[in-house]
Scaffold this motif. Sequence first.
Motif, PDB file in Angstrom:
ATOM      1  N   SER A 181      60.470  77.947 -69.812  1.00 59.71           N
ATOM      2  CA  SER A 181      59.696  78.267 -68.618  1.00 59.71           C
ATOM      3  C   SER A 181      60.277  79.566 -68.081  1.00 59.71           C
ATOM      4  CB  SER A 181      59.849  77.178 -67.553  1.00 59.71           C
ATOM      5  OG  SER A 181      59.411  75.951 -68.077  1.00 59.71           O
ATOM      6  N   ILE A 182      59.406  80.410 -67.545  1.00 56.54           N
ATOM      7  CA  ILE A 182      59.874  81.706 -67.046  1.00 56.54           C
ATOM      8  C   ILE A 182      59.718  81.754 -65.526  1.00 56.54           C
ATOM      9  CG2 ILE A 182      59.594  84.217 -67.184  1.00 56.54           C
ATOM     10  CD1 ILE A 182      60.377  82.975 -69.904  1.00 56.54           C
ATOM     11  N   TYR A 183      60.785  82.158 -64.844  1.00 59.51           N
ATOM     12  CA  TYR A 183      60.735  82.351 -63.388  1.00 59.51           C
ATOM     13  C   TYR A 183      61.224  83.764 -63.085  1.00 59.51           C
ATOM     14  CZ  TYR A 183      60.459  77.286 -63.459  1.00 59.51           C
ATOM     15  OH  TYR A 183      60.079  75.993 -63.731  1.00 59.51           O
ATOM     16  N   THR A 184      60.532  84.439 -62.171  1.00 61.89           N
ATOM     17  CA  THR A 184      60.960  85.793 -61.824  1.00 61.89           C
ATOM     18  C   THR A 184      61.501  85.868 -60.399  1.00 61.89           C
ATOM     19  OG1 THR A 184      58.687  86.326 -61.248  1.00 61.89           O
ATOM     20  CG2 THR A 184      59.405  86.935 -63.459  1.00 61.89           C
ATOM     21  N   ASP A 185      61.595  84.712 -59.753  1.00 63.01           N
ATOM     22  CA  ASP A 185      62.267  84.682 -58.438  1.00 63.01           C
ATOM     23  C   ASP A 185      62.996  83.346 -58.322  1.00 63.01           C
ATOM     24  OD1 ASP A 185      60.546  82.736 -56.504  1.00 63.01           O
ATOM     25  OD2 ASP A 185      59.274  83.730 -57.979  1.00 63.01           O
ATOM     26  N   THR A 186      64.023  83.333 -57.490  1.00 62.42           N
ATOM     27  CA  THR A 186      64.832  82.114 -57.400  1.00 62.42           C
ATOM     28  C   THR A 186      64.113  81.005 -56.632  1.00 62.42           C
ATOM     29  OG1 THR A 186      65.968  83.170 -55.560  1.00 62.42           O
ATOM     30  CG2 THR A 186      67.134  83.120 -57.659  1.00 62.42           C
ATOM     31  N   THR A 187      63.241  81.375 -55.673  1.00 62.95           N
ATOM     32  CA  THR A 187      62.567  80.352 -54.871  1.00 62.95           C
ATOM     33  C   THR A 187      61.811  79.367 -55.766  1.00 62.95           C
ATOM     34  OG1 THR A 187      62.290  82.074 -53.227  1.00 62.95           O
ATOM     35  CG2 THR A 187      61.109  80.032 -52.828  1.00 62.95           C
ATOM     36  N   SER A 188      61.046  79.900 -56.745  1.00 66.43           N
ATOM     37  CA  SER A 188      60.286  78.990 -57.610  1.00 66.43           C
ATOM     38  C   SER A 188      61.217  78.214 -58.544  1.00 66.43           C
ATOM     39  CB  SER A 188      59.205  79.737 -58.390  1.00 66.43           C
ATOM     40  OG  SER A 188      59.759  80.832 -59.060  1.00 66.43           O
ATOM     41  N   TYR A 189      62.329  78.833 -58.946  1.00 67.04           N
ATOM     42  CA  TYR A 189      63.316  78.114 -59.775  1.00 67.04           C
ATOM     43  C   TYR A 189      63.950  76.973 -58.972  1.00 67.04           C
ATOM     44  CZ  TYR A 189      67.655  77.334 -62.464  1.00 67.04           C
ATOM     45  OH  TYR A 189      68.697  76.779 -63.172  1.00 67.04           O
ATOM     46  N   ALA A 197      64.810  77.063 -69.187  1.00 69.73           N
ATOM     47  CA  ALA A 197      64.208  78.124 -68.393  1.00 69.73           C
ATOM     48  C   ALA A 197      64.987  79.427 -68.480  1.00 69.73           C
ATOM     49  CB  ALA A 197      64.117  77.703 -66.925  1.00 69.73           C
ATOM     50  N   MET A 198      64.216  80.521 -68.392  1.00 72.50           N
ATOM     51  CA  MET A 198      64.806  81.837 -68.174  1.00 72.50           C
ATOM     52  C   MET A 198      64.403  82.272 -66.778  1.00 72.50           C
ATOM     53  SD  MET A 198      64.239  83.861 -71.774  1.00 72.50           S
ATOM     54  CE  MET A 198      64.825  85.401 -71.066  1.00 72.50           C
ATOM     55  N   VAL A 199      65.395  82.537 -65.951  1.00 75.13           N
ATOM     56  CA  VAL A 199      65.146  82.971 -64.582  1.00 75.13           C
ATOM     57  C   VAL A 199      65.602  84.426 -64.523  1.00 75.13           C
ATOM     58  CG1 VAL A 199      65.525  82.426 -62.151  1.00 75.13           C
ATOM     59  CG2 VAL A 199      65.712  80.613 -63.879  1.00 75.13           C
ATOM     60  N   VAL A 200      64.642  85.337 -64.624  1.00 72.82           N
ATOM     61  CA  VAL A 200      64.991  86.766 -64.718  1.00 72.82           C
ATOM     62  C   VAL A 200      64.484  87.440 -63.451  1.00 72.82           C
ATOM     63  CG1 VAL A 200      64.953  88.801 -66.195  1.00 72.82           C
ATOM     64  CG2 VAL A 200      64.654  86.540 -67.216  1.00 72.82           C
ATOM     65  N   VAL A 201      65.397  87.655 -62.525  1.00 72.17           N
ATOM     66  CA  VAL A 201      64.999  88.009 -61.158  1.00 72.17           C
ATOM     67  C   VAL A 201      65.114  89.496 -60.846  1.00 72.17           C
ATOM     68  CG1 VAL A 201      65.572  85.700 -60.297  1.00 72.17           C
ATOM     69  CG2 VAL A 201      67.306  87.496 -60.243  1.00 72.17           C
ATOM     70  N   ALA A 202      65.477  90.316 -61.838  1.00 77.08           N
ATOM     71  CA  ALA A 202      65.569  91.758 -61.597  1.00 77.08           C
ATOM     72  C   ALA A 202      65.240  92.497 -62.887  1.00 77.08           C
ATOM     73  CB  ALA A 202      66.973  92.140 -61.125  1.00 77.08           C
ATOM     74  N   ASP A 203      64.753  93.725 -62.730  1.00 75.97           N
ATOM     75  CA  ASP A 203      64.398  94.532 -63.891  1.00 75.97           C
ATOM     76  C   ASP A 203      65.657  94.845 -64.709  1.00 75.97           C
ATOM     77  OD1 ASP A 203      62.197  95.643 -65.201  1.00 75.97           O
ATOM     78  OD2 ASP A 203      62.831  97.666 -64.586  1.00 75.97           O
ATOM     79  N   ASP A 204      66.726  95.140 -63.995  1.00 72.55           N
ATOM     80  CA  ASP A 204      68.009  95.415 -64.662  1.00 72.55           C
ATOM     81  C   ASP A 204      69.056  94.491 -64.018  1.00 72.55           C
ATOM     82  OD1 ASP A 204      70.019  96.496 -66.173  1.00 72.55           O
ATOM     83  OD2 ASP A 204      69.702  98.567 -65.576  1.00 72.55           O
ATOM     84  N   HIS A 205      70.044  95.063 -63.308  1.00 72.31           N
ATOM     85  CA  HIS A 205      71.038  94.221 -62.637  1.00 72.31           C
ATOM     86  C   HIS A 205      70.529  93.787 -61.274  1.00 72.31           C
ATOM     87  CE1 HIS A 205      73.508  95.561 -65.853  1.00 72.31           C
ATOM     88  NE2 HIS A 205      73.528  96.808 -65.434  1.00 72.31           N
ATOM     89  N   LEU A 206      71.127  92.732 -60.719  1.00 70.90           N
ATOM     90  CA  LEU A 206      70.791  92.356 -59.350  1.00 70.90           C
ATOM     91  C   LEU A 206      71.419  93.359 -58.391  1.00 70.90           C
ATOM     92  CD1 LEU A 206      70.469  89.642 -61.057  1.00 70.90           C
ATOM     93  CD2 LEU A 206      70.600  88.537 -58.838  1.00 70.90           C
ATOM     94  N   LYS A 207      70.965  93.332 -57.160  1.00 71.65           N
ATOM     95  CA  LYS A 207      71.516  94.235 -56.143  1.00 71.65           C
ATOM     96  C   LYS A 207      72.966  93.826 -55.819  1.00 71.65           C
ATOM     97  CE  LYS A 207      67.814  96.640 -54.369  1.00 71.65           C
ATOM     98  NZ  LYS A 207      66.866  96.478 -55.463  1.00 71.65           N
ATOM     99  N   PRO A 208      73.772  94.768 -55.311  1.00 66.38           N
ATOM    100  CA  PRO A 208      75.117  94.399 -54.840  1.00 66.38           C
ATOM    101  C   PRO A 208      75.054  93.389 -53.690  1.00 66.38           C
ATOM    102  CG  PRO A 208      74.937  96.781 -55.081  1.00 66.38           C
ATOM    103  CD  PRO A 208      73.548  96.226 -55.240  1.00 66.38           C
ATOM    104  N   ALA A 209      76.124  92.640 -53.529  1.00 65.31           N
ATOM    105  CA  ALA A 209      76.174  91.605 -52.481  1.00 65.31           C
ATOM    106  C   ALA A 209      76.026  92.210 -51.089  1.00 65.31           C
ATOM    107  CB  ALA A 209      77.487  90.833 -52.578  1.00 65.31           C
TER     108      ALA A 209
END
Length: 358
Positions: A181-189, A197-209
């Motif tokens: 299953s593919i998720y592109t945001d954490t809310t739906s995951y 599942a693959m939860v891929v929430v950013a095009d490259d790296h996630l933003k800094p904290a």
Amino acid sequence: MKRILIAALMLASSLAYAQKAPKNIILMIGDGMGYNSVALRMLEAKGTSNFERFNSIGSVKTYSAGGRITDSGAGGTAYAIGEKTYNGAIGVDTNKQSKPNLMEIAQKNKLATGIVVTCALTHATPASFSAHQVKRDMYEAIAGDIINSNVDLLVGGGMKYFAKRKDGRNLIDEAKTKGYSIYTDTTSYFSSDAKKAMVVVADDHLKPANKERGNYLAPATLKTVELLKKENKNGFVMMVEGSQIDWAEHNNDAEYLKTELADFDKTIGAVLDFAQKDGNTLVIVLADHDTGGVTLPPAEVNSLSEEYGNYAIKFSTGAHCGTLIPVFAYGPGAEKFQGIYQNSDVFHKIMQLKKWGK
Ligand SMILES: [Zn+2]
């Protein structure tokens, strides 16, 4: 009578030891997190740091094959396959041969597996646990390995290496045919009941904290723990990475570093709360190497002053260092991680605890 008593005591203690095999393993890697970064976190947290909840502490020697300072490829691979290798290697030994990684061995033993990171899934540390390539920058080839890795839950960034590739393949579509299953945001995951599942929430790296990443690593880790536990009665093996501690140190950026360390610390706390309740989970927190050579000298040195005021956060390099790295362990088998040993031994200690042959 005395002899029988001693024999009974020995049997009891060996039974107690036998019962100590952990069902679940959660390996948490703070990329670039040396002793002084941990010390900085403890000072900033003023006694509330989750690092202080561990009582089995050890150190690892992290150099890569050839005695050099390690990069994240060789460092991650040492933990993943149990062998020191050359810098830049991803899941391969010094002869560039693929070796079974912890996730593959866990799958062979019918456990569930998961990876949660704050970088692209194709980056060196997660790749070491889900791919086998001769060079860490072969991101598209690594992405190809990842969709065939059978790791049940993969959470991180890197969409472009799956869906916007030079070879025109769409690995997201291919992953769906493999049952992901593919998720592109954490809310739906977070509201899902996903088994694979693959939860891929950013095009490259996630933003800094400290720049809009928000509350991601701790809840993503807990959700993944919840799903893996539900999915498989035999247990699970999971790798969680605080990927950007390293980047803050490469940039010599103290504010970025403090927020990444706080975020990783919070995630450790969430994992320890779970492990405490669960009772069958071994949590191992470590790093692949030190980055930045963090030191905490006095902010002001006043020869007239009898006491030091605040500490400054200084970096001695923008690169990796060859220093010893701390290992914190909690749960069944934690005492095995005391002492000073090679980074590659972490893998073998896990194998022994789980009674797994390679
Ligand atoms: Zn690293």
